[in-house]
Design a protein around this motif. Structure first.
Motif, PDB file in Angstrom:
ATOM      1  N   LEU A   1       5.509 -37.884 -38.785  1.00  0.00           N
ATOM      2  CA  LEU A   1       6.213 -39.153 -38.634  1.00  0.00           C
ATOM      3  C   LEU A   1       7.541 -38.888 -37.937  1.00  0.00           C
ATOM      4  O   LEU A   1       8.308 -38.022 -38.377  1.00  0.00           O
ATOM      5  CB  LEU A   1       6.474 -39.800 -39.995  1.00  0.00           C
ATOM      6  CG  LEU A   1       5.263 -40.089 -40.888  1.00  0.00           C
ATOM      7  CD1 LEU A   1       5.709 -40.822 -42.155  1.00  0.00           C
ATOM      8  CD2 LEU A   1       4.217 -40.899 -40.159  1.00  0.00           C
ATOM      9  N   LEU A   2       7.813 -39.619 -36.854  1.00  0.00           N
ATOM     10  CA  LEU A   2       9.084 -39.419 -36.144  1.00  0.00           C
ATOM     11  C   LEU A   2      10.204 -40.264 -36.751  1.00  0.00           C
ATOM     12  O   LEU A   2      11.373 -39.993 -36.514  1.00  0.00           O
ATOM     13  CB  LEU A   2       8.922 -39.738 -34.654  1.00  0.00           C
ATOM     14  CG  LEU A   2       7.891 -38.882 -33.894  1.00  0.00           C
ATOM     15  CD1 LEU A   2       7.926 -39.222 -32.399  1.00  0.00           C
ATOM     16  CD2 LEU A   2       8.123 -37.388 -34.108  1.00  0.00           C
ATOM     17  N   GLY A   3       9.851 -41.318 -37.518  1.00  0.00           N
ATOM     18  CA  GLY A   3      10.833 -42.052 -38.306  1.00  0.00           C
ATOM     19  C   GLY A   3      11.720 -43.021 -37.545  1.00  0.00           C
ATOM     20  O   GLY A   3      12.770 -43.422 -38.056  1.00  0.00           O
ATOM     21  N   TYR A   4      11.305 -43.419 -36.351  1.00  0.00           N
ATOM     22  CA  TYR A   4      12.108 -44.390 -35.605  1.00  0.00           C
ATOM     23  C   TYR A   4      11.887 -45.810 -36.136  1.00  0.00           C
ATOM     24  O   TYR A   4      10.886 -46.089 -36.793  1.00  0.00           O
ATOM     25  CB  TYR A   4      11.768 -44.333 -34.114  1.00  0.00           C
ATOM     26  CG  TYR A   4      12.362 -43.133 -33.425  1.00  0.00           C
ATOM     27  CD1 TYR A   4      13.733 -43.052 -33.192  1.00  0.00           C
ATOM     28  CD2 TYR A   4      11.560 -42.068 -33.022  1.00  0.00           C
ATOM     29  CE1 TYR A   4      14.289 -41.943 -32.570  1.00  0.00           C
ATOM     30  CE2 TYR A   4      12.110 -40.956 -32.400  1.00  0.00           C
ATOM     31  CZ  TYR A   4      13.477 -40.905 -32.178  1.00  0.00           C
ATOM     32  OH  TYR A   4      14.033 -39.812 -31.575  1.00  0.00           O
ATOM     33  N   THR A   5      12.853 -46.685 -35.794  1.00  0.00           N
ATOM     34  CA  THR A   5      12.766 -48.075 -36.226  1.00  0.00           C
ATOM     35  C   THR A   5      11.753 -48.839 -35.385  1.00  0.00           C
ATOM     36  O   THR A   5      11.776 -48.767 -34.151  1.00  0.00           O
ATOM     37  CB  THR A   5      14.153 -48.754 -36.107  1.00  0.00           C
ATOM     38  OG1 THR A   5      15.059 -48.054 -36.956  1.00  0.00           O
ATOM     39  CG2 THR A   5      14.086 -50.218 -36.524  1.00  0.00           C
TER      40      THR A   5
END
Ligand SMILES: [Zn+2]
Length: 267
Positions: free
Chosen positions: A75-79
């Motif tokens: 998961l890259l965790g961007y919005t």
């Protein structure tokens, strides 16, 4: 020969809707399948808060990976919705790092050249993936990754999702893995409820009578999701002569034409 397959999506459920049957089939055939999701789906609900969506992002992704037989999830965790604000070389670097780390042979993602792509996150991850896959074997791209011990690596196959049927040049029989695809989709509970909520919203906006929609409960999404997936993949399967199939714009590494011609002339 076993290959390393890397799917790069903007949102949880992108890969599952577009390629879940194919990814599950590849995993079942012994290939090492990995999933990367760039955002936390944190704009993807009419009911849950962004915090609540972020809290379930990993468990939903891992549930999907288990259903598909994937070996790992990143998961890259961007919005959600803001992927277009990430500097392109930064996003490309994330994807290139994964390609080099896993030594990925086969890439799945949104098609950077697809027409009618309305989601900015899909466009952003498509270009980042295309650029990363094209240059991961260049040692001067993101040299900091090589200093960390990673090595340049060449990708050899690309499966691009397309919303335009005429762009498809590869159909994959997914009859044997459509159940895995459905289970992978169901694992994304937040996104399946959203899918049905959005369907109802569209229907109401288009003037469908409330009496027709009254019996539909978005929290019991399985029957509608199954109906939709079987309809779409059944239509693609009809082109292939199978019960179900998924379609892609497919590319693979080929010897440059000038060398192929030289080899042919040499006999
Ligand atoms: Zn998406």
């Amino acid at each position: 020969m076993s290959q390393v397959v890397l799917s790069i999506a903007a949102h949880g459920d992108d890969a599952e809707f577009c390629a879940g049957g194919t990814l599950a089939r590849m995993a079942a055939e012994g290939h090492d399948v990995y999933l990367c999701i760039a955002t936390d789906n944190d704009c993807g609900s009419f009911r849950m808060s962004a915090e609540e969506l972020r809290a379930v992002a990993r468990s939903e992704a891992e549930g999907s990976a288990a259903a598909l037989g994937a070996k790992g999830v990143f998961l890259l965790g961007y919005t959600d919705g803001d992927l277009c604000d990430v500097k392109p070389s930064v996003l490309r670097g994330h994807v290139m790092r994964l390609i080099r780390q896993l030594k990925a042979d086969v890439i799945f993602s949104w098609d950077p050249f697809a027409p009618f792509e309305g989601h900015p996150d899909h466009r952003a991850i498509a270009w980042a993936t295309s650029d990363a896959a094209a240059f991961a074997h260049f040692n001067l791209y993101h040299p900091e990754q090589l200093e960390e011990g990673l090595e340049p690596h060449r990708v050899s196959e690309w499966y691009w999702y397309s919303k335009a049927d005429w762009q498809l040049n590869k159909l994959v029989d997914t009859t044997g893995t459509i159940e895995h695809k459905l289970q992978a989709l169901y694992a994304y509970k937040s996104q399946m409820v959203l899918t049905i909520d959005e369907f109802l919203e569209e229907a109401r906006s288009a003037g469908v009578e409330e009496a027709i929609l009254a019996g539909i409960d978005p929290t019991r999404y399985e029957p509608l999701v199954e109906m939709g997936v079987r309809a779409v993949d059944g239509k693609t399967g009809a082109q292939l002569g199978t019960a179900y199939a998924e379609g892609f714009r497919y590319e693979r590494l080929e010897p440059p034409a000038i060398f192929a011609q030289a080899v042919a002339e040499r006999g």
